[in-house]
Design a protein around this motif. Structure first.
Motif, PDB file in Angstrom:
ATOM      1  N   VAL A 220       0.981  -1.251  -0.221  1.00  0.00           N
ATOM      2  CA  VAL A 220       0.198  -0.168  -0.109  1.00  0.00           C
ATOM      3  C   VAL A 220       0.928   1.367  -0.011  1.00  0.00           C
ATOM      4  O   VAL A 220       0.361   2.280  -0.515  1.00  0.00           O
ATOM      5  N   SER A 221       2.003   1.604   0.412  1.00  0.00           N
ATOM      6  CA  SER A 221       2.607   2.476   1.083  1.00  0.00           C
ATOM      7  C   SER A 221       4.079   2.332  -0.169  1.00  0.00           C
ATOM      8  O   SER A 221       3.778   3.835  -0.627  1.00  0.00           O
ATOM      9  N   LEU A 222       4.303   1.667  -1.224  1.00  0.00           N
ATOM     10  CA  LEU A 222       4.537   1.996  -2.262  1.00  0.00           C
ATOM     11  C   LEU A 222       3.689   2.032  -3.359  1.00  0.00           C
ATOM     12  O   LEU A 222       4.663   3.119  -4.032  1.00  0.00           O
ATOM     13  N   MET A 223       2.562   1.711  -3.075  1.00  0.00           N
ATOM     14  CA  MET A 223       1.470   1.899  -4.324  1.00  0.00           C
ATOM     15  C   MET A 223       1.518   3.885  -4.029  1.00  0.00           C
ATOM     16  O   MET A 223       0.583   4.208  -4.476  1.00  0.00           O
ATOM     17  N   GLY A 224       1.748   4.429  -2.854  1.00  0.00           N
ATOM     18  CA  GLY A 224       2.045   5.904  -2.506  1.00  0.00           C
ATOM     19  C   GLY A 224       0.036   5.846  -1.931  1.00  0.00           C
ATOM     20  O   GLY A 224      -0.460   7.192  -1.615  1.00  0.00           O
ATOM     21  N   GLY A 225       0.020   4.726  -1.015  1.00  0.00           N
ATOM     22  CA  GLY A 225      -1.216   5.086  -0.216  1.00  0.00           C
ATOM     23  C   GLY A 225      -3.000   4.692  -0.296  1.00  0.00           C
ATOM     24  O   GLY A 225      -2.873   3.799  -1.585  1.00  0.00           O
ATOM     25  N   ALA A 226      -3.749   4.543   0.550  1.00  0.00           N
ATOM     26  CA  ALA A 226      -4.410   3.308  -0.001  1.00  0.00           C
ATOM     27  C   ALA A 226      -5.643   3.314  -1.107  1.00  0.00           C
ATOM     28  O   ALA A 226      -5.984   3.029  -1.567  1.00  0.00           O
ATOM     29  N   GLU A 227      -5.521   5.381  -1.047  1.00  0.00           N
ATOM     30  CA  GLU A 227      -6.346   5.698  -3.067  1.00  0.00           C
ATOM     31  C   GLU A 227      -6.064   4.821  -3.935  1.00  0.00           C
ATOM     32  O   GLU A 227      -6.843   4.615  -4.591  1.00  0.00           O
ATOM     33  N   ASN A 228      -4.730   4.934  -4.314  1.00  0.00           N
ATOM     34  CA  ASN A 228      -3.744   4.865  -5.262  1.00  0.00           C
ATOM     35  C   ASN A 228      -3.690   3.091  -5.318  1.00  0.00           C
ATOM     36  O   ASN A 228      -4.506   1.954  -6.423  1.00  0.00           O
ATOM     37  N   PHE A 229      -3.660   2.689  -3.943  1.00  0.00           N
ATOM     38  CA  PHE A 229      -3.909   0.790  -4.158  1.00  0.00           C
ATOM     39  C   PHE A 229      -5.065   0.689  -5.174  1.00  0.00           C
ATOM     40  O   PHE A 229      -5.190   0.082  -5.204  1.00  0.00           O
ATOM     41  N   ALA A 230      -6.216   1.161  -4.109  1.00  0.00           N
ATOM     42  CA  ALA A 230      -7.711   0.779  -4.314  1.00  0.00           C
ATOM     43  C   ALA A 230      -8.115   0.796  -6.001  1.00  0.00           C
ATOM     44  O   ALA A 230      -7.944  -0.093  -6.722  1.00  0.00           O
ATOM     45  N   GLY A 231      -7.292   2.377  -6.803  1.00  0.00           N
ATOM     46  CA  GLY A 231      -7.532   2.101  -8.278  1.00  0.00           C
ATOM     47  C   GLY A 231      -6.680   1.780  -8.956  1.00  0.00           C
ATOM     48  O   GLY A 231      -6.986   1.148 -10.048  1.00  0.00           O
ATOM     49  N   ASN A 232      -5.682   0.333  -8.307  1.00  0.00           N
ATOM     50  CA  ASN A 232      -5.049  -0.312  -9.535  1.00  0.00           C
ATOM     51  C   ASN A 232      -5.454  -1.978  -8.793  1.00  0.00           C
ATOM     52  O   ASN A 232      -5.841  -2.154  -9.580  1.00  0.00           O
ATOM     53  N   LEU A 233      -6.598  -2.020  -7.939  1.00  0.00           N
ATOM     54  CA  LEU A 233      -7.091  -3.148  -7.246  1.00  0.00           C
ATOM     55  C   LEU A 233      -8.210  -3.086  -8.595  1.00  0.00           C
ATOM     56  O   LEU A 233      -8.621  -3.652  -9.584  1.00  0.00           O
ATOM     57  N   ASP A 234      -9.028  -1.942  -8.401  1.00  0.00           N
ATOM     58  CA  ASP A 234     -10.118  -1.063  -9.785  1.00  0.00           C
ATOM     59  C   ASP A 234      -9.634  -2.219 -10.706  1.00  0.00           C
ATOM     60  O   ASP A 234     -10.252  -2.398 -12.445  1.00  0.00           O
ATOM     61  N   SER A 235      -7.497  -1.966 -11.804  1.00  0.00           N
ATOM     62  CA  SER A 235      -8.229  -1.646 -12.708  1.00  0.00           C
ATOM     63  C   SER A 235      -7.561  -3.331 -13.297  1.00  0.00           C
ATOM     64  O   SER A 235      -7.799  -3.496 -14.396  1.00  0.00           O
ATOM     65  N   LEU A 236      -7.507  -3.510 -11.622  1.00  0.00           N
ATOM     66  CA  LEU A 236      -6.918  -5.243 -12.319  1.00  0.00           C
ATOM     67  C   LEU A 236      -7.988  -5.658 -13.183  1.00  0.00           C
ATOM     68  O   LEU A 236      -8.178  -7.011 -14.021  1.00  0.00           O
ATOM     69  N   PHE A 237      -8.619  -5.264 -12.092  1.00  0.00           N
ATOM     70  CA  PHE A 237     -10.939  -6.266 -13.194  1.00  0.00           C
ATOM     71  C   PHE A 237     -11.324  -5.601 -13.966  1.00  0.00           C
ATOM     72  O   PHE A 237     -12.157  -6.037 -14.395  1.00  0.00           O
TER      73      PHE A 237
END
Length: 731
Positions: A539-556
């Protein structure tokens, strides 16, 4: 025993009542997944729980119109061995027995349960009925519709040597690595004669012309033919397939009742079929006080069970954690078997795909280390943390991490130790390192991530063993995954030996067949989330929870990018069950839907786990979206339907998802149970509105193992719309 037969008699006398009250085994559908999407299907295996004796009809897919005779025994999971039974009526059985085999039969009226198999073989017009015990089995053959000629039963194996003596037939089959499987078969009515075929690989028993039925029982052993006969005599007192099936049904109901669920009948069928498959492996190869250990090719005297046949790259994620809850003694025996195998090997290395013939050593990583740590941190009795640590340390420090290679550490391992990542080759660059499989390739990113995780697990075992120096060293190495993180793209990206990212690069397609140059079976979108020991760090590498969730969204939501036929043929035949780039059909994806919890969005986890599992895992012939590698996908479904999942094996907690059932009762043993209720749970009501743990408000999306293991009650209130305020705490 008298009580058992009395209960069977009572049930038979009131069959209508028994039929009206289905038991757990009645919900099992062995045909679920028997037609594959791309690769291997599931097999409708008939065996007792974790038993050595197991058979499947000899065909690759349910859709095949013929079977290769009748099955005898398997020595490895999903292996259709070159052995079998042929039945025929003939006026010249000696001549007909020389015909090429295996003989194929069109078939009809097939019925398979976990404890029985029946089928009609057309052409020969023989009805056959089978039931197993743990190391033995019985076949009843009805020839009443066959032509009036002598009846013949041929038992064959290749490569192998047949035996025909004293009215019995049998064989010894040669297996890889010097192992041998022995079969001894005897008959209720003595045959007129027994003989061996001219090539020595088949034995035949001949019965009188017009005989209506032949009943045969047989035992198996990996020690000797004499032991096979002994196993038979211990387990199979008669030639009655119905009696053996009734006992098998009782045993399966006892096992499947470890978890009792109540709710939607369709969900119950998927659940109990999945739970049943988790008992296919590992297999108990012990034979009443002795077992064959393939790692030193010895027969060992021991009262303890000896388990093998496991694909740990798959099963560490789900099956081993499930057994910690419902089969703790069995899980301890399995982990101790792994350690016995390692101690018996010349190198003292933990295996990765242990079989009865040795270590098949497939995939990447040494993921028995996470299972050992998981057992220790969860307090599983009977597992010695010091022994686990010493064997894990020796394995990780002296064996290569090159995938599919059981070899000593070499130049690539030295590079990894110095540079903190596994080096990748550029497209077209020739492989020069020793031990790299030409097809499996380096899998550079997957290997780096797997090694970082295994190192973290070794650090945990070191801490439990009191070795602070090793714990510190490997805790640092556990962060090596960061060395391949590309901050510009927020993916794990392969680097060459000079430390430069491989360019140009496409996270959907780069890596060749199975993406194996850089990943393994799955592409960069899947391996973006393969850090089970440090999701918070990710989560930290990806810049925080919001970016982390956005990257999950892009996976799907990222399209596959090619026509399916092209994608599966050229890139990823294992990456099936797609929702965007997410692949429900392969193990590295299992935990991903649960990661929305880490971003403070547990309602998205609830939605996504329901979507992925209900879309792809169903009670039908194509209801398993990828290879079911020894129960891993099935155990995923068991956890998911219960409503929690071990996303971080080696850490004593679970991620909460969306419970499927109104009520689930988990038998933890020792008189303790953990009960989960979900008021209003349904297909529509998938969102958690509120929860209580042992009567107290519970607002965490993470559930501790200690709370489950202590026993108690977890209550959910379910609804059709998400409560976005629930589950924001992290226990």
């Amino acid at each position: 025993m008298k009580k058992f037969f009395a209960s069977m008699t009572a049930c038979a006398a009131s069959s209508a009542l028994c039929a009206a009250s289905p038991e757990p085994v009645d919900y099992v559908n062995p045909y679920m997944g028997n037609i594959s999407h791309v690769l291997k299907p599931t097999y409708p295996t008939v065996q007792l729980p974790n038993s050595m004796m197991r058979v499947v009809p000899k065909r690759d897919n349910f859709s095949e119109a013929q079977v290769e005779g009748l099955p005898v025994a398997m020595f490895a999971h999903r292996n259709l061995p070159r052995n079998g039974i042929e039945v025929f009526s003939s006026d010249a059985p000696e001549a007909d027995a020389e015909n090429a085999y295996p003989r194929k039969y069109f078939y009809d009226r097939e019925k398979i349960t976990p404890y029985s198999l029946s089928v009609f073989l057309e052409g020969e017009n023989v009805s056959a009925k089978f039931a197993p015990s743990f190391r033995s089995a019985v076949w009843e053959l009805d020839f009443s519709e066959s032509k009036p000629a002598q009846r013949a039963v041929k038992l064959w194996a290749a490569p192998g040597r047949a035996r025909a003596k004293d009215g019995r037939i049998g064989f010894t089959q040669d297996l890889p690595g010097g192992a041998k499987m022995h079969i001894e078969m005897e008959f209720e009515t003595a045959p007129e004669r027994v003989f061996e075929t001219s090539d020595g690989s088949a034995a035949v028993a001949v019965f009188p012309k017009g005989a209506a039925a032949v009943r045969a029982r047989y035992g198996m052993s990996f020690i000797s033919p004499e032991r096979a006969l002994e196993n038979l005599r211990r387990e199979m007192p008669d030639f009655d397939a119905d009696r053996a099936a009734a006992e098998g049904r009782r045993i399966w109901n006892e096992k499947l009742s470890k978890i009792k669920v109540k709710g939607d009948e369709g969900y119950m069928r998927t659940f109990y079929t999945s739970l049943w498959r988790t008992y296919e492996r590992m297999v108990d190869f012990s034979e009443y006080g002795a077992h064959y250990n393939p790692f030193d090719k010895s027969v060992r005297e021991s009262p303890s069970p000896f388990y093998s046949d496991d694909w740990i790259w798959d099963t560490y994620r789900t099956v081993h954690p499930l057994r910690i809850l419902i089969e703790p003694e069995m899980e301890a025996d399995m982990l101790n078997s792994y350690m016995e195998m390692a101690e018996a090997s010349p190198e003292k290395w933990l295996p990765t795909f242990p079989q009865i013939f040795g270590d098949a050593h497939c995939m990447n990583g040494f993921h028995i280390v996470p299972s050992l740590l998981d057992a220790c941190v969860k307090g599983l009795p009977g597992v010695d943390a010091r022994r686990a640590f010493e064997l894990s340390k020796n394995t990780l420090e002296t064996a290569t991490i090159i995938p599919w290679a059981r070899a000593k550490a070499g130049e690539l391992d030295a590079f990894y130790a110095e540079s903190g990542y596994f080096p990748a080759l550029r497209e077209g660059e020739r492989e020069s390192a020793a031990n790299v499989n030409r097809f499996e390739r380096r899998q550079a990113v997957a290997v780096t991530l797997a090694a970082a995780y295994d190192d973290w697990c070794l650090a945990g075992l070191a801490a439990l063993a009191g070795d602070s120096g090793t714990a510190s060293k490997y805790s640092a190495r556990a962060l090596n995954y960061r060395n391949l993180f590309n901050p510009a793209t927020q993916f794990f990206h392969p680097k060459d030996k000079a430390g430069k990212f491989i360019e140009p690069f496409d996270y959907r397609f780069s890596g060749g067949a199975g993406f194996r140059d850089y990943y393994d079976e799955n592409n960069g979108h899947t391996y973006r989330w393969d850090v089970p020991h440090d999701f918070e760090g990710l989560v930290s590498l990806m810049g925080g929870a919001e970016n982390f969730a956005g990257n999950l969204d892009s996976l799907f939501s990222t399209p596959l990018g090619k026509e399916k036929r092209e994608f599966y043929a050229q890139n990823g035949p294992d990456q099936t069950g797609n929702i965007g780039q997410f692949a429900m059909g392969n193990e590295p994806s299992f935990h991903i839907p649960y990661l929305y919890n880490c971003a403070g969005l547990p309602w998205r986890t609830q939605k996504t786990v329901r979507m992925a599992s209900e879309m792809w895992i169903r009670n039908d012939l194509m209801g398993v979206p990828g290879d079911e590698d020894g129960g891993a996908m099935s155990a995923f479904m068991v956890f998911t339907q219960l409503g929690f999942y071990p996303a971080s094996v080696g850490k004593p907690h679970y991620e909460i998802g969306s419970p499927f059932f109104e009520e689930a009762l988990i038998d933890l043993g020792g008189g303790k149970t953990f009960k989960i209720t979900a008021k209003n749970a349904s297909r529509e009501n998938k969102y958690i509105q509120s929860a209580r743990l042992n009567g107290r408000p519970f607002n965490s999306s993470r559930l501790s193992h200690a709370d489950v293991a202590a026993g108690g009650v977890l209550e959910f209130e379910m609804g059709e719309k998400p409560n976005r305020a629930w589950g924001l705490a992290r226990q």
